[in-house]
Scaffold this active site. Structure first.
Site, PDB file in Angstrom:
ATOM      1  N   HIS A   1      38.782 -25.202  -2.943  1.00  0.00           N
ATOM      2  CA  HIS A   1      39.834 -24.328  -2.426  1.00  0.00           C
ATOM      3  C   HIS A   1      39.236 -22.944  -2.185  1.00  0.00           C
ATOM      4  O   HIS A   1      38.345 -22.511  -2.923  1.00  0.00           O
ATOM      5  CB  HIS A   1      40.990 -24.249  -3.431  1.00  0.00           C
ATOM      6  CG  HIS A   1      42.172 -23.512  -2.876  1.00  0.00           C
ATOM      7  ND1 HIS A   1      42.234 -22.137  -2.885  1.00  0.00           N
ATOM      8  CD2 HIS A   1      43.299 -23.943  -2.263  1.00  0.00           C
ATOM      9  CE1 HIS A   1      43.364 -21.770  -2.304  1.00  0.00           C
ATOM     10  NE2 HIS A   1      44.026 -22.847  -1.912  1.00  0.00           N
TER      11      HIS A   1
ATOM     12  N   GLU B   1      40.171 -20.095  -2.893  1.00  0.00           N
ATOM     13  CA  GLU B   1      40.191 -19.200  -4.061  1.00  0.00           C
ATOM     14  C   GLU B   1      39.060 -19.557  -5.030  1.00  0.00           C
ATOM     15  O   GLU B   1      38.503 -18.681  -5.688  1.00  0.00           O
ATOM     16  CB  GLU B   1      41.578 -19.253  -4.728  1.00  0.00           C
ATOM     17  CG  GLU B   1      42.600 -18.480  -3.891  1.00  0.00           C
ATOM     18  CD  GLU B   1      44.001 -19.053  -3.903  1.00  0.00           C
ATOM     19  OE1 GLU B   1      44.366 -19.771  -4.843  1.00  0.00           O
ATOM     20  OE2 GLU B   1      44.746 -18.776  -2.933  1.00  0.00           O
TER      21      GLU B   1
END
Ligand code: PGA
Length: 262
Positions: free
Chosen positions: A97, A99
């Site tokens: 992801h 993040e």
């Protein structure tokens, strides 16, 4: 390419909702959502809630995903949770992801190891790829997608590819309200399939599930779901609102039904 008649809708709750709130949410959502054969709904709560939710959910209605995994099966890795420990609890794992890549500096080598660990332990990886705003401004989107796919999928056999979902998540669209246009998504989806075709052949490229994620809400969901090569959505913020999320699930069912009728 022809659209498939099943959509995958993944709710990524990120670091939101504690165990109690997660349980209440699932209770509410299960009442709002009808079970459709045309839609697979996957919930990615905090790691803490996975065990209890695995006992609470009806797997015909919802599947579970880890938001991250560690790639070694066990050992001296303080604070980490392995795919081996999660096997039997989750059916999916979100890997790479943005993040994780940008806040926690995960590399393509990390995503590759995690994809391998997930597959080794019977968990389907959802590999996230996508460019930053700066990379997009420099017209580097396709290069970034190429590098993240080649990096993340190295060592994956064609047989194993069948278990993998690719999520196109442009970094500039995540949590910003600044979502990509359906045209942007179509272009990226084509670039992803072309890269997969290059690596695994045309049939594999058509078969692989490709999702879009980045500021999707109940008003924009259908626009993406109707793109022929988009097999579903990865939803952050809007998945925290059970009503909005159930609305999106219903829209996915409608979109899949339209596709079936064509
Ligand atoms: P968002 O998050 O829907 O809040 O933009 C998407 C994601 O991070 O997967």
């Amino acid at each position: 390419m022809a659209a498939k008649n099943k959509k995958l809708i993944v709710g990524n709750w990120k670091m939101n909702l504690n165990v109690h709130e997660a349980s209440l949410y699932v209770h509410t959502l299960s009442k709002l959502v009808k079970t459709h054969r045309t839609v697979e709904v996957v919930l990615a709560p905090t790691m803490l809630a996975l065990q209890s939710l695995s006992l609470q959910v009806n797997y015909r209605q919802f599947k579970l995903a880890a938001q991250n995994i560690y790639w070694r099966d066990h050992g001296a890795f303080t604070g980490e949770i392995s795919a081996q420990q999660l096997s039997g609890v989750v059916q999916y794992a979100i890997i790479g992801h943005s993040e994780r890549r940008h806040i926690f500096h995960e590399s393509d080598k990390d995503t590759r190891n995690k994809v391998q660990a997930a597959i080794r332990n019977g968990i389907s990886p959802i590999l996230c790829v996508g460019e930053t705003a700066a990379e997009r401004a420099l017209n580097e989107t396709n290069d970034v997608l190429h590098d993240q796919l080649v990096g993340g999928l190295a060592n994956v056999t064609s047989e194993e590819l069948a278990q993998i979902t690719i999520a196109y998540e442009p970094v500039w669209a995540i949590g910003t309200g600044n979502n990509a246009t359906p045209h942007d998504v179509r272009q990226a989806e084509k670039a992803i399939r072309s890269q997969i075709s290059h690596l695994y052949g045309k049939t594999a490229a058509e078969a692989v599930n490709v999702l879009y994620g980045g500021s999707v809400n109940k008003d924009s969901a259908t626009d993406y779901l109707m793109i022929p090569g988009v097999d579903g959505l990865l939803i952050g913020g809007a998945s925290l609102d059970a009503e909005a999320f159930s609305d999106i699930i219903e829209k996915a069912h409608n979109a899949a039904s339209v596709v079936v009728k064509q």
